[in-house]
Design an enzyme around this catalytic site. Structure first.
Site, PDB file in Angstrom:
ATOM      1  N   SER A   1     -23.000 106.257  29.383  1.00 53.09           N
ATOM      2  CA  SER A   1     -23.474 107.547  28.904  1.00 53.09           C
ATOM      3  C   SER A   1     -23.657 107.394  27.499  1.00 53.09           C
ATOM      4  CB  SER A   1     -22.403 108.623  29.181  1.00 53.09           C
ATOM      5  OG  SER A   1     -20.978 108.085  28.458  1.00 53.09           O
TER       6      SER A   1
ATOM      7  N   TYR B   1     -18.806  99.719  41.033  1.00 50.88           N
ATOM      8  CA  TYR B   1     -19.409 100.826  40.619  1.00 50.88           C
ATOM      9  C   TYR B   1     -20.341 101.304  41.945  1.00 50.88           C
ATOM     10  CZ  TYR B   1     -21.443 104.474  37.614  1.00 50.88           C
ATOM     11  OH  TYR B   1     -21.901 105.467  36.847  1.00 50.88           O
TER      12      TYR B   1
ATOM     13  N   GLY C   1      -8.663 116.675  27.805  1.00 53.43           N
ATOM     14  CA  GLY C   1      -8.645 117.963  27.469  1.00 53.43           C
ATOM     15  C   GLY C   1      -7.551 118.835  27.499  1.00 53.43           C
TER      16      GLY C   1
END
Lengths: 601, 601
Positions: free
Chosen positions: A237, A510, A302
């Site tokens: 990403s 993956y 977060g």
């Protein structure tokens, strides 16, 4: 353009943000890039950003039909209804007033589509809801602080006004980490760090840099490169994700063999929390200074505070970079090669092994060849299949990136050549290697392309010891096939695996998983159910809950399977202790949500 | 002798504990080894354990006189009064009764000397008090659990009976980490992990091992070696320190360039805490599983729970091991060499650079030579000083350990040779290299030897970025000289530095500091004051609070200088959250003690 500070460190100038790099709000990636299919079945990639951009790909669509065993009419599209109905903002006027005083002019927004964008990442379910349904709860306000001091003021104001804060980096998670708890009654404010993207200093002698948490991978790499350095951290990403996000999710980069994973790269973290700003007066090469709250931010997703900057290790740009690819007759042979590589050599910066299905996919992402090029391709294919006897339905490919000094790379190349021979490998050349890596970024756009054609697909990953790699891959593929059949999924599911990281102790695997869902009811619920089946199978097969994607809300139900009750209690108690008001209420893992066992706050 | 489990892992037999390896209670190390000085001034090392054992060293004593600039009469000894008065045990009969039911027969002790031994590590002050004064508060009971289940039962019983628990590994800390808070009114129970020293399994393919936390470095290395493996973790205390202790203090091993520091080696930790047993169902090569309490145990120094076992990475024994030594004309030249080594090569497993004073010390630790040996030594000296022009009062030595494949080691040796030449270095050979490393273990006995002759001395260490290494060493030496002069310390203090670890970002610097104190009042208080001056100077010079010794109680006063208030609050709140009753009340750092700002519990 760079100044020097009193300690001889480089202080780069802030870079103007590139207006050309506009990102889509409703699909993955940049606005200028997308896959479409023409009436004749040729797939076309828009834009000019990637090597496959501007190409017409004749083989992809027929191959998809064959693999999925469904008819897949080109014209039968499931068109996006984006933007969906967006819930109205629950304003907290007191906070809004204070925030406007704290922030620069215009550094906040209540625009519905922006609010929506800050309330999701990139799970299949989120992207589906975005296009075909709605997301129940999204942030009510988006703010764009420009400094740690502004973040600290926002946190103080949020405490006073009982607002819920959600740090926002690149929005690329695939764990529902940004999904807002539907029952959150407070005003939810997304703290978007995109304006905190500066490199504050580069220490060229001690090889450290201090970088703001909102710096996006592609920009920060480009800016370090201007000064001759690299961070070496390249998650898939990297175009969109941020330094702060990498820390909060325990990110892993493709080239970790040379540069390490994020936890190896970060020397210091500054973070604004409910108890104040957790920071340090200096950062050393390595320390033993007791409990170290900086380290607890790794994997916090977060829930504990807003990471504002980090001191990271940097590396001189490598003398040389080389790509390569090696074909193996089977996935087993390829895994054997990787194993020996970790035992008998220093693996190149990056080594990846795709299974046969993914190898086939990469072959379909080539444009129509004609003339000499077509001839060459046909001859290559003949060489591989006839002369070397590779079975097109079994063969696999390993791509490699070498970085380092000329001598290091040469040694690694020799080792690769020797070990590849041992496992029946056949060099496929630098061009194929480069292509394999570059496809990573293009392939990310496929998810939204196929969704328009009634196919739901996404990735999930795990880490697993060497002795269980093959069984794990087989088990997951077999389990998904069986579960899909049992549920009447049309045709065949698409399940493919690649090894993306190697360690002495094992690998990262993956997976891509997708299926055609037209005619099925509640397809995203089904997808989630099937992904849980896959995860169950992974855990049974000795794999981990996640290698680098993290937990978020998507996988939190599995936490009790991998952590003892006391371990979960520790995390919950820590959350309660350092964020007693659940200010950072995004409720990932089992932190701060009712699901944590008892109410938060 | 080893079985195999269902997963093909090796299950080694428990080894009988070696009764010959008895450790001293009142001084560092094994009972069979000590330095003494004869009437003629020759120093003699007892036993046969170390290369210097059994040797008569004629040069050490005169050199000490010269360096310290004091007369140092051989017969003027400050004799140890060990054992000191030991405070009576504050028994908790309820806990004792339960503990006896939990434990094996005889797996507990109230013996005063054993209780005393469990109430200190190896700071100068502790060793001084042991011999010449008293330690105010020591554990009241010592227990020796044999399994994690027993530890869990002990923790439960301690909670019920309001007892304070202190995990005990090797007792080698130099941070006052085992000093009991004088005002602790509960019964203090030392949980000695020495009977939990088994290797539970070795996974020879995935290169992992599960080892109980009480395993002592030397034994665990020997046992892994029987199966062809190494952990590669060799702190200077490896003869006595334990796996659990390494984790609790963020230990660093000499060979970290090849194997990593303890945080790089540990894949999983099991720990019994006040909230229960924090553990995992499996451990993978690398994971992103959210907040991870296992990681929080690093640096916990006994305050959060009792580490019972860990899964660690292991490595095949290296193909080759070579020692080497290189002389440099100055410390500056040596540091320049080390810097280039990190930039242009892969540093060997271990690289250490001693300054001139420490080089001189190592030269005095040679036996009297005669005949051909004496001639050789004289010629070598001539070559170095006359031919190469090295100043005996400035030259320094770098010792190196190479481990790896033949090719790796050969490459490293070439790089070392090339870079040593660049910095005016001169090879001093494998024998001197090996000797330098082996001296590490012998030198540890010097502290107690010189203490008997009115000299107080110990080590302290830091980590520091490259650009500040030289200034930091100079500043600390100068500062200590000035502070000693200002306080009327007789003669000259002994201050010497070595670089013991190199990183891309900087180094670990390890100091020895000592002074002659006869005639001074309150010498240990003075020592502590001077060490604090040194630490102040280190922090001013850009060094860290500690590279690997940790904080304990010795350095906790400096924590507010390096952590922001919120960072300290985080640690305190976390301690309170996961150990609300302060069950693990050893009060290291600012955790659980009144000094943490508010009362614990």
């Amino acid at each position: 353009m760079a100044a020097q500070d009193a300690e001889g460190r480089i202080v780069p100038e802030a870079r103007p943000r590139d207006a050309g790099d506009r990102e889509s709000l409703d699909v993955w990636g940049f606005r200028d890039s997308a896959f479409t299919v023409r009436e004749n079945g040729n797939v076309f990639v828009t834009g000019s950003r990637y090597p496959i951009s501007g190409l017409e790909l004749p083989e992809l669509w027929p191959w998809m039909r064959r693999v999925l065993a469904v008819e897949l009419p080109v014209a039968d599209t499931h068109d996006s209804q984006y933007p969906p109905e967006i819930p109205p903002a629950r304003s907290n006027p007191g906070f809004r007033r204070e925030a406007q005083q704290i922030l620069a002019d215009g550094a906040w927004s209540e625009d519905p589509e922006l609010r929506l964008r800050h309330g999701h990442g990139h799970t299949v379910e989120e992207m589906y809801l975005l296009k075909y349904a709605r997301i129940e709860r999204v942030p009510d306000l988006v703010v764009y602080p420009e400094s740690e001091a502004q973040v600290a003021s926002l946190v103080a104001a949020a405490t006073r006004h009982d607002v819920c804060l959600v740090p926002y980096g690149g929005g690329t998670n695939v764990t529902d980490a940004l999904r807002c708890p539907p029952d959150e009654e407070r005003s939810i404010v997304a703290v978007d760090l995109s304006r905190m993207d500066r490199i504050l200093w580069i220490d060229p002698v001690n090889l450290m840099a201090c970088i703001e948490a909102g710096a996006v991978g592609r920009n920060l790499q480009a800016q370090l490169a201007e000064h001759g350095f690299t961070l070496g951290h390249e998650p898939d990403s990297v175009e969109f994700s941020t330094l702060g996000g990498w820390i909060a999710t325990y990110a892993s980069g493709m080239k970790k063999n040379r540069y390490g994973n994020i936890e190896d790269l970060v020397l210091d973290v500054s973070v604004v929390t409910a108890l104040g700003t957790v920071s340090r007066s200096s950062s050393g090469p390595r320390e033993s200074v007791g409990l170290d709250p900086r380290r607890w931010l790794f994997g916090s997703e977060g829930t504990l505070g807003i990471i504002t900057s980090a001191v990271v290790k940097i590396f001189p740009q490598p003398e040389v970079q080389h790509y390569d690819a090696v074909l193996f007759p089977s996935f087993e042979a390829g895994v054997g090669f990787l194993f020996d590589l970790t035992r008998e050599a220093r693996p190149p910066a990056s080594v990846r092994l795709v299974d046969n299905l993914q190898f086939q996919l990469s072959q379909t992402l080539k444009p129509k060849a004609s003339g000499a090029r077509a001839l060459k391709r046909r001859l290559e294919k003949l060489l591989v299949t006839r002369v070397r006897g590779f079975d097109p339905e079994r063969m696999v490919a390993c791509t490699l990136v070498y970085e380092g000094s000329v001598a290091e790379v040469r040694d690694q190349q020799h080792a690769v050549a020797r070990l590849a021979r041992r496992h029946g490998g056949m060099r496929a050349g630098a061009d194929n290697g480069r292509r394999g890596y570059q496809l990573t970024f293009g392939i990310a756009y496929l998810r939204d392309f196929v969704m328009r054609h009634w196919i739901l697909g996404e990735s999930f990953e795990t880490s697993v010891p060497w002795t269980r790699v093959l069984a794990l891959c087989d088990n997951v593929k077999r389990r998904l096939a069986a579960e899909c059949a049992a549920r009447g999924v049309p045709g065949r599911p698409f399940v493919t695996a690649r090894v993306t990281q190697v360690y002495q102790t094992g690998v990262c695997v993956y997976f891509y998983f997708g299926f055609y869902h037209k005619g099925l009811e509640q397809p995203v619920e089904l997808y989630a159910e099937l992904e849980r089946c896959a995860r169950d199978e992974i855990l049974r097969s000795g794999g981990s809950l996640s290698h680098h994607h993290g937990v978020g809300k998507l996988r939190r139900g599995f936490l009790p399977r991998i952590f003892s009750p006391a371990a979960l209690a520790w995390s919950s108690e820590v959350k309660r202790a350092v964020d007693p008001g659940n200010l950072f209420g995004i409720a990932n893992q089992l932190l701060g949500a009712e699901s944590a066992g008892r109410p938060a706050g």
